[in-house]
Design a protein around this motif. Structure first.
Motif, mmCIF file in Angstrom:
data_model
loop_
_atom_site.group_PDB
_atom_site.id
_atom_site.type_symbol
_atom_site.label_atom_id
_atom_site.label_comp_id
_atom_site.label_asym_id
_atom_site.label_seq_id
_atom_site.Cartn_x
_atom_site.Cartn_y
_atom_site.Cartn_z
ATOM 1 N N ILE A 62 -21.931 -4.998 -56.632
ATOM 2 C CA ILE A 62 -21.581 -6.396 -56.860
ATOM 3 C C ILE A 62 -20.683 -6.524 -58.077
ATOM 4 O O ILE A 62 -20.987 -5.989 -59.157
ATOM 5 N N PHE A 78 -23.218 -7.487 -43.702
ATOM 6 C CA PHE A 78 -23.496 -8.008 -45.035
ATOM 7 C C PHE A 78 -24.845 -8.712 -45.068
ATOM 8 O O PHE A 78 -25.426 -9.030 -44.027
ATOM 9 N N GLU A 136 -12.634 -12.098 -45.922
ATOM 10 C CA GLU A 136 -13.546 -12.834 -46.780
ATOM 11 C C GLU A 136 -13.247 -14.321 -46.711
ATOM 12 O O GLU A 136 -12.106 -14.737 -46.829
ATOM 13 N N VAL A 140 -22.950 -10.465 -49.622
ATOM 14 C CA VAL A 140 -22.612 -9.174 -50.232
ATOM 15 C C VAL A 140 -22.770 -8.102 -49.162
ATOM 16 O O VAL A 140 -23.797 -8.002 -48.492
ATOM 17 N N SER A 141 -21.756 -7.277 -49.031
ATOM 18 C CA SER A 141 -21.786 -6.215 -48.018
ATOM 19 C C SER A 141 -22.792 -5.150 -48.394
ATOM 20 O O SER A 141 -23.109 -4.965 -49.565
ATOM 21 N N ILE A 147 -13.085 -4.009 -55.167
ATOM 22 C CA ILE A 147 -14.468 -4.075 -54.719
ATOM 23 C C ILE A 147 -14.553 -3.824 -53.204
ATOM 24 O O ILE A 147 -15.621 -3.549 -52.659
ATOM 25 N N VAL A 169 -23.487 -16.693 -59.438
ATOM 26 C CA VAL A 169 -24.471 -15.951 -58.652
ATOM 27 C C VAL A 169 -24.241 -14.449 -58.749
ATOM 28 O O VAL A 169 -25.177 -13.665 -58.949
ATOM 29 N N ILE A 227 -25.245 -15.567 -52.235
ATOM 30 C CA ILE A 227 -23.870 -15.199 -51.863
ATOM 31 C C ILE A 227 -23.878 -14.048 -50.850
ATOM 32 O O ILE A 227 -24.838 -13.284 -50.763
ATOM 33 N N ASN A 272 -15.453 -18.277 -47.709
ATOM 34 C CA ASN A 272 -16.669 -18.861 -48.267
ATOM 35 C C ASN A 272 -17.752 -18.873 -47.179
ATOM 36 O O ASN A 272 -17.466 -19.158 -46.021
HETATM 37 C C1 LIG Z 1 -18.674 -10.890 -45.939
HETATM 38 C C2 LIG Z 1 -18.526 -10.814 -47.419
HETATM 39 C C3 LIG Z 1 -18.912 -9.649 -48.085
HETATM 40 C C4 LIG Z 1 -18.802 -9.567 -49.458
HETATM 41 N N1 LIG Z 1 -19.182 -8.414 -50.056
HETATM 42 C C5 LIG Z 1 -19.127 -8.309 -51.403
HETATM 43 C C6 LIG Z 1 -19.558 -7.135 -52.046
HETATM 44 O O1 LIG Z 1 -19.986 -6.174 -51.427
HETATM 45 N N2 LIG Z 1 -19.486 -7.098 -53.392
HETATM 46 C C7 LIG Z 1 -19.021 -8.148 -54.129
HETATM 47 O O2 LIG Z 1 -18.995 -8.069 -55.351
HETATM 48 N N3 LIG Z 1 -18.575 -9.274 -53.529
HETATM 49 C C8 LIG Z 1 -18.629 -9.390 -52.189
HETATM 50 N N4 LIG Z 1 -18.194 -10.545 -51.590
HETATM 51 C C9 LIG Z 1 -17.679 -11.637 -52.408
HETATM 52 C C10 LIG Z 1 -18.810 -12.419 -53.047
HETATM 53 O O3 LIG Z 1 -19.578 -13.034 -52.053
HETATM 54 C C11 LIG Z 1 -18.252 -13.495 -54.001
HETATM 55 O O4 LIG Z 1 -17.689 -12.849 -55.095
HETATM 56 C C12 LIG Z 1 -19.330 -14.421 -54.483
HETATM 57 O O5 LIG Z 1 -19.693 -15.289 -53.448
HETATM 58 C C13 LIG Z 1 -18.927 -15.228 -55.678
HETATM 59 O O6 LIG Z 1 -20.000 -16.140 -55.978
HETATM 60 P P1 LIG Z 1 -20.287 -16.580 -57.458
HETATM 61 O O7 LIG Z 1 -21.336 -17.613 -57.488
HETATM 62 O O8 LIG Z 1 -20.571 -15.377 -58.285
HETATM 63 O O9 LIG Z 1 -18.894 -17.121 -57.917
HETATM 64 P P2 LIG Z 1 -18.248 -18.567 -57.817
HETATM 65 O O10 LIG Z 1 -16.818 -18.379 -57.558
HETATM 66 O O11 LIG Z 1 -18.671 -19.327 -58.997
HETATM 67 O O12 LIG Z 1 -18.854 -19.188 -56.500
HETATM 68 C C14 LIG Z 1 -19.550 -20.392 -56.441
HETATM 69 C C15 LIG Z 1 -20.216 -20.502 -55.096
HETATM 70 O O13 LIG Z 1 -19.257 -20.536 -54.058
HETATM 71 C C16 LIG Z 1 -19.675 -19.792 -52.958
HETATM 72 N N5 LIG Z 1 -18.760 -18.650 -52.789
HETATM 73 C C17 LIG Z 1 -17.859 -18.247 -53.660
HETATM 74 N N6 LIG Z 1 -17.162 -17.224 -53.187
HETATM 75 C C18 LIG Z 1 -17.623 -16.954 -51.993
HETATM 76 C C19 LIG Z 1 -17.298 -15.993 -51.018
HETATM 77 N N7 LIG Z 1 -16.353 -15.094 -51.137
HETATM 78 N N8 LIG Z 1 -17.979 -16.018 -49.899
HETATM 79 C C20 LIG Z 1 -18.928 -16.919 -49.722
HETATM 80 N N9 LIG Z 1 -19.289 -17.843 -50.599
HETATM 81 C C21 LIG Z 1 -18.636 -17.865 -51.722
HETATM 82 C C22 LIG Z 1 -21.072 -19.350 -53.229
HETATM 83 O O14 LIG Z 1 -21.981 -20.294 -52.740
HETATM 84 C C23 LIG Z 1 -21.087 -19.315 -54.731
HETATM 85 O O15 LIG Z 1 -22.349 -19.418 -55.272
HETATM 86 C C24 LIG Z 1 -18.284 -10.662 -50.212
HETATM 87 C C25 LIG Z 1 -17.896 -11.810 -49.555
HETATM 88 C C26 LIG Z 1 -18.000 -11.905 -48.184
HETATM 89 C C27 LIG Z 1 -17.591 -13.160 -47.484
#
Ligand SMILES: Cc1cc2nc3c(=O)[nH]c(=O)nc-3n(C[C@H](O)[C@H](O)[C@H](O)COP(=O)(O)OP(=O)(O)OC[C@H]3O[C@@H](n4cnc5c(N)ncnc54)[C@H](O)[C@@H]3O)c2cc1C
Ligand code: SF4
Ligand code: SF4
Ligand code: FES
Lengths: 268, 392
Positions: free
Chosen positions: A68, A41, A227, A54-55, A114, A74, A52, A229
């Motif tokens: 995404i 990722f 998954e 994302v894979s 997703i 984000v 954030i 945070n």
């Molecule tokens: C290894 C990995 C791969 C991922 N791959 C994908 C992908 O390919 N496509 C996709 O749509 N989503 C993916 N996600 C999930 C995506 O990262 C979360 O949906 C995203 O972080 C949500 O952030 P936001 O600000 O939009 O939402 P909010 O829920 O408002 O998040 C607020 C804040 O919390 C933190 N946060 C929230 N959720 C996560 C999370 N799951 N992981 C880490 N930090 C988080 C971030 O700092 C974020 O800005 C992946 C997550 C991980 C851990």
């Protein structure tokens, strides 16, 4: 330098579903990040909004591709990027699917929602090397038919089987309704000689793995992408812990032999 | 990353600095351009702060410690280092509470340029590093620079820091470094090690160098060869300190105990008391967890990434779009304790606890990590005994 984002230019942004988009990126300057492997990722930074994990959802022609789903600040900002705009990228991070160690085996790819995004480059790699593996079965679960990703590509993935099931559908849906494990009966694989790759919501991962174990796929040959945070992705912030694992470093892809006892503990 | 170690006693035999020798040491380190940080009394506590001279050391001050309790008190002597851990630790300087990691600007064409934060060249000298705290620094080294990704700014601050260790002769009621194998005697990793000796022959320090740069500093100080009386006295005082630990850990493999205790009932008991305030994590010298803040200025075209300490007790720590993973206080206290004593081994190949006692002292409701570990141990023994009873 894995702590500072490298600017990439958006060269494509197309809708997959109402809330999910696929974004294509190319490095702005001469330097590019090291090559990503399927299952790894990136940390994607939307200017001024946040970053954030994302894979990687595609790797062809040096174009870094991500799918995404807009669920928060984000991810929505990243869905909204226009071609020409810059996005910050760090990576590659984490363990990959490690396809090489599955050579010669039947492959079972099981995706929920997703969760199909990180599996796409794996499937593409398998399809491009037809004799390296046994049979390829791709099992896809989506909430509704409208939530299905990569619709145009699915046909090419049936080597021999690619099936879709949805949680709920209108009357015009002729496909299957139900959880993704119901598709297992249509797949053809020799359980003890199969490597499974599973990504989706945690409940779906657990249910799928339970069913695969029941059918005789060894736990260590069930690879799941987990998954948590994540803030740093470099092993320094502590957010991605799952018991002994730092998932940004020891994951996100983990063998189910390691994951099972950890996922069994509530709120670990 | 640390300076080259020389065999103790090789080119810098142990020597004795008189009381004024510490003053000369501070002057010498400052003359070499170092910012000297050491203990000093402020607002009713022995804090770590920049020292302009050794006069600011807490001569004649001790501390009275208990779980949930901290008070400084006058001593009957003039010892400078007869106090144990205060509210801060060296991580406040090596891994500061808030740092800017990079800043970015967006041009009129939408193009973004990112500038990494150049770590300010720092040249600290830490005076009065306790053996447990030296281990804590080494533990943070492993976290920040021992893995695949290195934190360059940490590395910069750390490699520039000159460490003057002072052995412990006055452990607190909350100390358990003996159980954790981290003190009270010096262990390798210091530039200079001192042992404070105060008797009828006067106030003095047994000193030895652990690195070439330590030896060089030592050679520039007024000193005399170590005499047998001072050597013996220093050794006896440190040995006596080892026998006066206020706390112990259960004498078992703590890592295994934690792995076995994930579903223990004791977590409910401690959860009923814990306020999930996170004080323990802020005070702990090894706790390293951080979060990021992305900020922009009013134009919206200048953005910065800041990193600040965060606690695993915060509800948001495990935030996912679908909700936090660890919502119950039970799961958050369990995360902290099992990480400190157990899974830290899996992640970084060491314990995450050095036995400094800060987390007990600064807990508003006096939760005691040693008491919790003993209770978990007892529960494990009971479980096993119960299991045996049920067996045929
Ligand atoms: C290894 C990995 C791969 C991922 N791959 C994908 C992908 O390919 N496509 C996709 O749509 N989503 C993916 N996600 C999930 C995506 O990262 C979360 O949906 C995203 O972080 C949500 O952030 P936001 O600000 O939009 O939402 P909010 O829920 O408002 O998040 C607020 C804040 O919390 C933190 N946060 C929230 N959720 C996560 C999370 N799951 N992981 C880490 N930090 C988080 C971030 O700092 C974020 O800005 C992946 C997550 C991980 C851990
Ligand atoms: S857990 Fe408590 S005793 Fe152990 S190092 Fe941290 S603050 Fe000190
Ligand atoms: S153990 Fe004490 S200091 Fe730590 S979070 Fe709980 S109440 Fe706060
Ligand atoms: S995301 Fe920071 S330690 Fe894994």
């Amino acid at each position: 330098m894995t702590a500072v984002p490298l600017p990439y230019r958006v060269v494509g942004n197309r809708a997959e579903t109402t809330d999910t988009r696929t974004v294509e990126l190319l490095p702005v300057g001469d330097g590019a990040l090291p090559a990503f492997r399927p299952g790894q990722f990136a940390m994607l930074y939307a200017f001024g909004v946040g970053e954030i994990p994302v894979s990687v959802a595609g790797l062809r022609d040096g174009v870094l591709t991500h799918t995404i789903r807009g669920v928060g600040a984000v991810s929505r900002a990243l869905c909204a990027v226009r071609p020409g705009a810059h996005v910050g990228v760090r990576g590659p991070f984490g363990t990959g699917w490690d396809l090489a160690t599955a050579a010669g085996r039947d492959l079972l790819v099981v995706a929920g929602g997703i969760g199909l995004a990180p599996l796409r480059p794996l499937v593409q790699a398998v399809v491009s090397m037809p004799h390296r593996h046994g049979r390829l079965n791709v099992l896809i679960g989506a909430r509704t038919p409208e939530d299905l990703l990569y619709r145009d590509e699915l046909e090419g993935w049936a080597r021999p089987y690619c099936g879709v099931t949805v949680d709920r559908a209108g009357t015009d849906w002729r496909g299957q309704v139900g959880v993704v494990t119901t598709l297992l009966d249509q797949a053809t694989f020799t359980p003890h000689d199969t490597t499974a790759f599973v990504c989706g919501p945690e409940v779906m991962i657990r249910a799928t793995a339970r069913e695969l174990l029941h059918r005789g796929v060894p736990a260590r040959h069930i690879r799941v992408s987990l998954e948590r945070n994540m803030h740093c992705a470099t092993g320094h912030c502590g957010h991605c812990q799952l018991g002994p694992l730092l998932l940004c470093r020891d994951g996100p892809v983990v063998g189910y032999d390691r994951a099972q006892p950890l996922l069994a503990v509530r709120e670990l | 990353m640390t300076a080259v170690a020389v065999p103790p006693d090789a080119d810098s035999p142990a020597c004795v600095l008189d009381g004024e020798g510490v003053g000369a040491l501070v002057r010498e380190l400052r003359a070499r351009g170092r910012t000297v940080i050491g203990p000093t009394v402020r607002d009713g506590a022995v804090v770590l702060a920049e020292l302009e001279s050794a006069d600011e050391l807490p001569y004649g001050w001790g501390v009275e410690l208990e779980a949930g309790h901290y008070r400084i008190r006058r001593r009957s002597d003039t010892a400078a280092f007869a106090h144990s851990a205060g509210p801060q630790s060296w991580k406040n300087f090596l891994h500061p509470e808030r740092v800017r990691q990079w800043s970015a600007d967006r041009g009129p064409d939408g193009g973004v340029t990112v500038r990494a934060e150049r770590p300010e060249p720092t040249s600290f000298a830490f005076l009065g590093v306790r053996p447990c705290d030296l281990r804590a620094i080494q533990i943070q080294d492993r976290v920040m620079t021992g893995g695949r990704h290195r934190d360059d700014a940490y590395e910069e601050r750390r490699s520039g820091a000159f460490l003057v260790l002072v052995e412990c002769t006055e452990p607190g009621a909350t100390c358990f470094c003996v159980s954790m194998g981290t003190g009270p005697a010096a262990q390798p990793g210091y530039d200079l090690a001192l042992t404070e000796v105060l008797d009828s022959a006067g106030h003095r320090f047994l000193a030895r160098a652990g690195t070439a740069r330590g030896a060089e500093v030592l050679r520039s100080l007024p000193r005399r060869p170590a005499d047998d009386v001072t050597r013996t006295r220093a050794r006896e005082d440190v040995e006596a300190a080892a026998g006066r630990m206020g706390r112990t850990m259960p004498p078992v493999d703590l890592r295994a105990l934690m792995a076995d205790s994930l579903t223990a009932e004791r977590w409910d008991d401690v959860a009923a008391r814990c306020l999930t305030c996170g004080n323990c994590t802020m005070a702990c010298p090894t706790c390293f967890c951080t979060t990021t803040e992305d900020v922009t200025d009013l134009t919206g075209d200048h953005a910065e990434r800041w990193r600040r300490w965060e606690s695993c007790y915060d509800l948001d720590f495990t935030h996912l779009p679908g909700g936090s993973v660890r919502t119950s206080p039970r799961s958050r206290y369990r995360q902290w304790l099992t990480h400190k004593l157990g899974t830290w081994w899996d992640q970084f190949d060491s314990s995450g606890c050095v036995g400094c006692g800060r987390c007990l002292v600064w807990c508003p409701v006096a939760i005691d990590i040693t008491e919790e570990a003993h209770a978990l141990h007892q529960e494990a023994l009971d479980r096993r005994a119960g299991g045996k009873d049920e067996a045929p």
